[in-house]
Design a protein around this motif. Structure first.
Motif, PDB file in Angstrom:
ATOM      1  N   TYR A  35       0.777  -1.279  -0.114  1.00 17.20           N
ATOM      2  CA  TYR A  35      -0.077   0.000  -0.001  1.00 17.20           C
ATOM      3  C   TYR A  35       1.013   1.276  -0.012  1.00 17.20           C
ATOM      4  N   GLY A  36       0.287   2.324  -0.606  1.00 15.37           N
ATOM      5  CA  GLY A  36       0.902   3.699  -0.441  1.00 15.37           C
ATOM      6  C   GLY A  36       0.119   4.689  -1.186  1.00 15.37           C
ATOM      7  N   THR A  37       0.276   6.014  -0.336  1.00 21.50           N
ATOM      8  CA  THR A  37      -0.441   7.115  -0.658  1.00 21.50           C
ATOM      9  C   THR A  37      -0.314   7.610  -2.368  1.00 21.50           C
ATOM     10  N   ILE A  38      -1.213   7.577  -2.866  1.00 21.80           N
ATOM     11  CA  ILE A  38      -1.324   7.861  -4.255  1.00 21.80           C
ATOM     12  C   ILE A  38      -2.204   9.201  -4.297  1.00 21.80           C
ATOM     13  N   PRO A  44      -5.490  12.742  -1.644  1.00 20.58           N
ATOM     14  CA  PRO A  44      -4.646  11.238  -1.245  1.00 20.58           C
ATOM     15  C   PRO A  44      -5.599  10.193  -1.178  1.00 20.58           C
ATOM     16  N   VAL A  45      -5.057   9.214  -1.792  1.00 23.00           N
ATOM     17  CA  VAL A  45      -5.900   7.866  -1.914  1.00 23.00           C
ATOM     18  C   VAL A  45      -4.963   6.723  -1.470  1.00 23.00           C
ATOM     19  N   LYS A  46      -5.479   5.726  -0.629  1.00 26.37           N
ATOM     20  CA  LYS A  46      -4.894   4.620  -0.163  1.00 26.37           C
ATOM     21  C   LYS A  46      -4.562   3.602  -1.649  1.00 26.37           C
ATOM     22  N   GLY A  47      -3.452   3.517  -2.197  1.00 30.92           N
ATOM     23  CA  GLY A  47      -3.125   3.120  -3.498  1.00 30.92           C
ATOM     24  C   GLY A  47      -2.330   1.812  -3.409  1.00 30.92           C
ATOM     25  N   ILE A  48      -2.422   0.934  -4.576  1.00 33.66           N
ATOM     26  CA  ILE A  48      -1.652  -0.469  -4.558  1.00 33.66           C
ATOM     27  C   ILE A  48      -0.317  -0.028  -5.304  1.00 33.66           C
ATOM     28  N   LEU A  49       0.797  -0.245  -4.785  1.00 31.35           N
ATOM     29  CA  LEU A  49       2.021   0.045  -5.492  1.00 31.35           C
ATOM     30  C   LEU A  49       2.774  -1.266  -5.841  1.00 31.35           C
ATOM     31  N   ILE A  50       3.526  -1.448  -6.708  1.00 26.09           N
ATOM     32  CA  ILE A  50       4.344  -2.421  -7.217  1.00 26.09           C
ATOM     33  C   ILE A  50       5.947  -1.949  -7.309  1.00 26.09           C
ATOM     34  N   ASN A  51       6.867  -2.229  -6.272  1.00 23.18           N
ATOM     35  CA  ASN A  51       8.117  -1.718  -6.037  1.00 23.18           C
ATOM     36  C   ASN A  51       8.149  -0.343  -5.905  1.00 23.18           C
ATOM     37  N   GLY A  52       7.087   0.282  -5.120  1.00 23.76           N
ATOM     38  CA  GLY A  52       6.670   1.564  -4.771  1.00 23.76           C
ATOM     39  C   GLY A  52       6.446   2.462  -5.753  1.00 23.76           C
ATOM     40  N   GLY A 136      -4.541   1.075  -8.573  1.00 25.03           N
ATOM     41  CA  GLY A 136      -3.075   0.538  -8.969  1.00 25.03           C
ATOM     42  C   GLY A 136      -3.062  -0.965  -8.938  1.00 25.03           C
ATOM     43  N   GLY A 137      -1.703  -1.211  -9.030  1.00 22.58           N
ATOM     44  CA  GLY A 137      -1.481  -2.473  -9.361  1.00 22.58           C
ATOM     45  C   GLY A 137      -1.422  -3.088 -10.640  1.00 22.58           C
ATOM     46  N   PHE A 138      -1.475  -2.043 -11.520  1.00 20.99           N
ATOM     47  CA  PHE A 138      -1.389  -2.267 -13.078  1.00 20.99           C
ATOM     48  C   PHE A 138      -0.100  -1.527 -13.657  1.00 20.99           C
ATOM     49  N   GLY A 139       0.124  -2.112 -15.005  1.00 19.84           N
ATOM     50  CA  GLY A 139       1.467  -1.470 -15.612  1.00 19.84           C
ATOM     51  C   GLY A 139       1.081  -2.025 -17.241  1.00 19.84           C
ATOM     52  N   ASN A 169     -11.829   8.784  -6.381  1.00 18.26           N
ATOM     53  CA  ASN A 169     -11.220   9.077  -4.889  1.00 18.26           C
ATOM     54  C   ASN A 169     -11.615   8.338  -3.987  1.00 18.26           C
ATOM     55  N   LYS A 170     -12.696   7.545  -4.086  1.00 18.18           N
ATOM     56  CA  LYS A 170     -13.160   6.863  -2.866  1.00 18.18           C
ATOM     57  C   LYS A 170     -12.428   5.778  -2.374  1.00 18.18           C
TER      58      LYS A 170
END
Length: 551
Positions: A35-38, A44-52, A136-139, A169-170
């Protein structure tokens, strides 16, 4: 191999040495999911990061590469990622959807091992669990052509990935609660380009840079969860060269509609006055148009981008007509069903026609989306594992939906949906949309021929207007309101394959199914064995491993 040996000999004769490695190269990746803030829209939303990173890292590969991705789930809930558009020949074990794979538990890891066999093109990866894709979590996932295989355009000065998508934003937890409570998500809060939106205050960092006189390749993917987008480059035209694994006829476009889950590759030539320009993405088919921009900067250019943005098209008929301009490039070298476009799909007899009509109904007061009167529910045991372990009858039944919409398509039942497909049958699938919202579908494990699309109701005589010569071979198809779309394909890839709505609230609430393709020979020539180290769950957890195929 003979060609490589010949090239090696030629290099040795020239006084140089070329190291030739047997087999196809293997690329290794290690991903930490956290998790990370995006804040793509400034909130600001709680997002999903891959390798930050948000979006996640670009996965860059070449045709026939072996890919090994070790995914560590550091979230507090199960996580699973799919490789949208990768066909996984004979290997649905690595598709990364809940019908084939157990999700990765919190604090655990799983290693995907697959080959991008006989493919080229622009694809993406994203999470399939819950509503994770919304944050997130996509690329991007690119499969480059091998150096020995020419492509139908000169090498670009650079190769860029542009991920556009809607954003809410929810946060994913709130979005899931909305759907679980039986409500609709409503409209998005905005649109992002590679996780950013230009403010237009002159302080924006560029998304991409170009040098005057040079041509650049942009791989454009709609990674959103429900909204079609129109993409255009201020002051520049786009030359379409590839679409979801197929080289296309190279038409020029001022703008392109990119529906959810779709990827296009375009060439853009830096032939304007050197300064800043906007790349623009606008929502389509929504009551309120939302537009976002990103900066493209000319090297050594002077001057801010003009505030006068190119307008988006109006109406979905425009988008339908644009679809009709897409044609497969039959003369280019590329991975394809047969070399040089000789795969004459238009002359193959259709052995089965499946008409799928989507509906939105309420079941016990809660919103559900269905196909032919059945709304898919996810069993605790992945369908493929249940089938492989011989306990399918305890998890699902085959062919729980008819091959055509029922006369009363307003009644909805809940069940896993698995179509029993005959190996190597040539099948026609008609998507019928009787609703007022646009649909977008993806079929994993395959490319299909998108042969037809029109307004009104489908009937057999509509086949007279199919494109049976050069329809683009691809893996997604949109269906416009009160319209239909038709695809043709051979079910020759054994495994359990997901046909799903790419509009994620519809996917989450049941608008998907699986196609089971089993080899009658139960042979390694048709399908790989269950991989070592695969995660097990549900009723198969702890069961003895079935004997593998021996030949």
């Amino acid at each position: 191999m003979a060609r490589l040996m010949l090239i090696s000999m030629l290099f040795l004769l020239a006084g140089s040495m070329l190291m030739v490695q047997g087999g196809d190269p293997t690329l290794f990746f290690e991903w930490n999911v956290t998790y990370g803030t995006i804040a793509p829209l400034g909130v600001p939303v709680k997002g999903i990061l891959i390798n930050g990173q948000f979006p996640g890292p670009n996965l860059n590969s070449t045709t026939n590469n072996n890919i090994v991705v070790n995914v560590f789930n550091n979230l507090d809930e199960p996580f699973l990622v799919t490789w949208d558009g990768v066909q996984h020949r004979k290997n649905s074990w690595q598709d990364g959807v809940l019908g084939t794979n157990c999700p990765i538990p919190p604090g655990k890891n799983y290693t995907y091992k697959f080959q991008v066999k006989d493919q080229i093109g622009s694809y993406m990866y994203y999470p399939v669990t819950a509503m994770h894709k919304a944050v997130g979590g996509f690329g991007g996932l690119r499969v480059n052509s091998r150096l020995l295989i020419p492509v139908p355009y000169a090498d670009p000065a650079d190769d860029y990935t542009l991920l556009v998508g809607d954003f809410f934003n929810k946060g994913h937890t709130s979005l899931k609660k909305i759907l679980d409570s039986g409500r609709n998500l409503g409209r998005c809060d905005g649109v992002h380009l590679n996780g950013k939106v230009a403010k237009g205050d002159g302080k924006d960092e560029p998304l991409f840079t170009m040098e005057a006189g040079k041509t650049y390749k942009y791989r454009i993917c709609n990674t959103g969860i429900k909204t079609s987008l129109n993409v255009r480059f201020q002051g520049h035209t786009m030359k379409l060269v590839e679409m979801e694994g197929s080289h296309t006829m190279q038409n020029d476009y001022d703008s392109l509609d990119v529906h959810v889950g779709q990827c296009f590759s375009v060439l853009v030539t830096a032939n304007q006055e050197p300064r800043d320009y906007y790349v623009v993405a606008s929502t389509r088919f929504t009551r309120r148009e939302v537009t976002a921009t990103g900066i493209i900067r000319y090297k050594n250019g002077k001057g801010a981008a003009s505030s006068e943005l190119p307008p988006p098209p109006v109406g979905w008929a425009w988008s339908l007509n644009q679809f009709r301009t897409f044609r497969w490039n039959l003369t280019s070298n590329a991975a394809r069903p047969n070399p040089q476009g000789s795969y004459k799909y238009g002359s193959i007899n259709i052995t089965r026609t499946i008409r799928l009509a989507n509906t939105a109904q309420r079941v016990d007061g809660k919103l559900r989306y269905a196909l032919n009167g059945v709304s898919y529910v996810e069993p605790t045991t992945p369908l493929k594992l249940a089938e492989y372990y011989g306990v399918a009858d305890k998890v699902f039944k085959y062919d729980t939906i008819p091959d055509e919409p029922p006369s009363d398509n307003t009644r909805v039942t809940l069940a896993p949906i698995v179509l029993n497909m005959t190996h190597r049958n040539f099948v026609e699938i008609i998507f019928e949309n009787h609703e007022t919202a646009i649909q977008s579908y993806h079929l994993s494990g395959y490319s299909f021929f998108a042969v037809g699309m029109d307004i009104g109701k489908w009937s057999p005589e509509k086949r007279m207007n199919y494109n049976l010569l050069d329809a683009v071979s691809r893996h997604t198809i949109q269906v416009f309101p009160n319209s239909w779309s038709a695809i043709l394909l051979t079910f020759d890839n054994c495994g359990m394959w997901n046909l799903r709505s790419e509009i994620w609230d519809r996917h989450y609430l049941g608008q998907q199914l699986y196609a089971s393709v089993i080899s009658p020979n139960r042979s390694l020539k048709d399908e790989y064995n269950l991989p070592e180290g695969v995660l097990t769950c549900g009723i198969v957890q702890g069961m003895p491993r079935p004997p593998p195929f021996s030949s």
